[in-house]
Design an enzyme around this catalytic site. Sequence first.
Site, PDB file in Angstrom:
ATOM      1  N   GLN A 159     -25.806 -10.534  28.890  1.00 57.17           N
ATOM      2  CA  GLN A 159     -26.436  -9.290  29.388  1.00 57.17           C
ATOM      3  C   GLN A 159     -25.566  -8.071  29.081  1.00 57.17           C
ATOM      4  OE1 GLN A 159     -26.355 -12.152  31.108  1.00 57.17           O
ATOM      5  NE2 GLN A 159     -28.153 -12.398  32.398  1.00 57.17           N
ATOM      6  N   ASP A 193     -27.561  -9.444  43.462  1.00 56.94           N
ATOM      7  CA  ASP A 193     -28.872 -10.096  43.553  1.00 56.94           C
ATOM      8  C   ASP A 193     -29.281 -10.318  44.998  1.00 56.94           C
ATOM      9  OD1 ASP A 193     -27.950 -10.829  40.712  1.00 56.94           O
ATOM     10  OD2 ASP A 193     -30.105 -11.186  40.812  1.00 56.94           O
ATOM     11  N   ARG A 242     -35.462  -9.136  33.838  1.00 61.04           N
ATOM     12  CA  ARG A 242     -34.442  -9.771  34.687  1.00 61.04           C
ATOM     13  C   ARG A 242     -33.698  -8.652  35.404  1.00 61.04           C
ATOM     14  NH1 ARG A 242     -31.161  -6.771  32.946  1.00 61.04           N
ATOM     15  NH2 ARG A 242     -29.583  -7.947  34.058  1.00 61.04           N
ATOM     16  N   ALA A 272     -32.279  -8.052  39.633  1.00 60.81           N
ATOM     17  CA  ALA A 272     -32.957  -8.242  40.921  1.00 60.81           C
ATOM     18  C   ALA A 272     -34.052  -7.202  41.218  1.00 60.81           C
ATOM     19  CB  ALA A 272     -31.911  -8.290  42.027  1.00 60.81           C
TER      20      ALA A 272
HETATM   21  O1  MRU Z   1     -29.835 -13.364  35.464  1.00 59.02           O
HETATM   22  P1  MRU Z   1     -30.053 -11.890  35.567  1.00 59.02           P
HETATM   23  O2  MRU Z   1     -29.875 -11.160  34.277  1.00 59.02           O
HETATM   24  O3  MRU Z   1     -31.362 -11.581  36.258  1.00 59.02           O
HETATM   25  O4  MRU Z   1     -28.903 -11.405  36.543  1.00 59.02           O
HETATM   26  C1  MRU Z   1     -28.813 -10.040  36.864  1.00 59.02           C
HETATM   27  C2  MRU Z   1     -27.648  -9.708  37.704  1.00 59.02           C
HETATM   28  O5  MRU Z   1     -26.884 -10.557  38.134  1.00 59.02           O
HETATM   29  C3  MRU Z   1     -27.491  -8.267  38.091  1.00 59.02           C
HETATM   30  O6  MRU Z   1     -26.139  -7.932  38.221  1.00 59.02           O
HETATM   31  C4  MRU Z   1     -28.172  -8.028  39.447  1.00 59.02           C
HETATM   32  O7  MRU Z   1     -29.481  -8.501  39.417  1.00 59.02           O
HETATM   33  C5  MRU Z   1     -28.152  -6.620  39.835  1.00 59.02           C
HETATM   34  S1  MRU Z   1     -29.277  -5.682  38.877  1.00 59.02           S
HETATM   35  C6  MRU Z   1     -29.332  -4.108  39.437  1.00 59.02           C
END
Ligand code: MRU
Length: 347
Positions: free
Chosen positions: A196, A237, A49, A51
Amino acid sequence: MKSLADQAIVWQDNHLVLLDQRKLPKDVQYIHCQNVNDVIHAIKNMVVRGAPAIGVTAAYGVVLAARVRYQESKSNWQQDIEQDLSELLCARPTAVNLRWAIEKMRQEIVKSGSEDPENTLLTVAKKIHHEDVQANKTLGDLGANLLSKGSAVLTHCNAGALATGGYGTALGVIRSAYAENKITAIYADETRPWFQGTRLTAWELLQDSIPVTLICDSAAASLMRQKKLAWVIVGADRVASNGDVANKIGTYSLAVMAREHGVNFMVAAPSSTIDMHMRSGDDIEIEERAHNEVTHVQNESISPEQVQVWNPVFDITPAEYVSALVTEKGVVKLPNRSKIEDLMKSK
Ligand code: MRU
């Protein structure tokens, strides 16, 4: 030597190996993806997970798809693979890096002749991976330049090596600033509902012996009031062309609180996260995930059975709340449409 978080996505023995982020920090386990369906499943189910990490993973997924499609039909594989590309694209809707990486791979597919495409596509996927790490190191240093010595910072979700090709975006800035001795304290919020912050950011920083203090999401305002926080630093994202930012749910409330308390708010992201097709954050699709992510913790129900749930996993922070958007192409202070257009035109 590379840390475990920096080896979360590895091409090995002709297939893709992913560190299973659902199991951290308790267990370090790996998932082996042998075909594109394994990759789609891994993205949908949050084995991987973040982005940029989703984008890099999808690029390797295209290599696996091409292997099968080319074996099935040497004359039609370029048409047949479109089905795989659209399924990959739908795996998660908010992170634009997924579409960005698939587009890069598609450009190579279109150029391919009748030769076996696997090696060429693998080279492109590895390049996407490598360039993401380089971009993070560059933006990490640029972001660190904005911090004064003696800064306390708060980060949300996990925008670290685990969420990218390596090094991290928000955590890239924090790593660089920490190495420059600019940081007095790093706070990570737990990031309900998927944790996370608790499970990934805290683990990743401690793996590299970087001290971190965990707080409940609801402690952020008090932290700002009492601990003289200098910066909130988050990833993204998707960034719309006017500077609105889609990121993990809770980012918007941090931005509003930061403004109220005179705390700077930094968004750190590679330029592949900027989506010039989106005029504003209102156009960005916000993923809603399963209710049990809210009602359960580690498969254990903590809620009454009949309760209704709303579980949007991202939110939009309007550009006016962003003190600085930090990319590998440069820093945009108080981002707006024309500044972002200039940034994207630059080399
Ligand atoms: O749902 P996730 O864990 O994929 O969400 C991740 C995020 O919101 C991060 O802050 C974003 O992807 C930036 S990662 C460098």
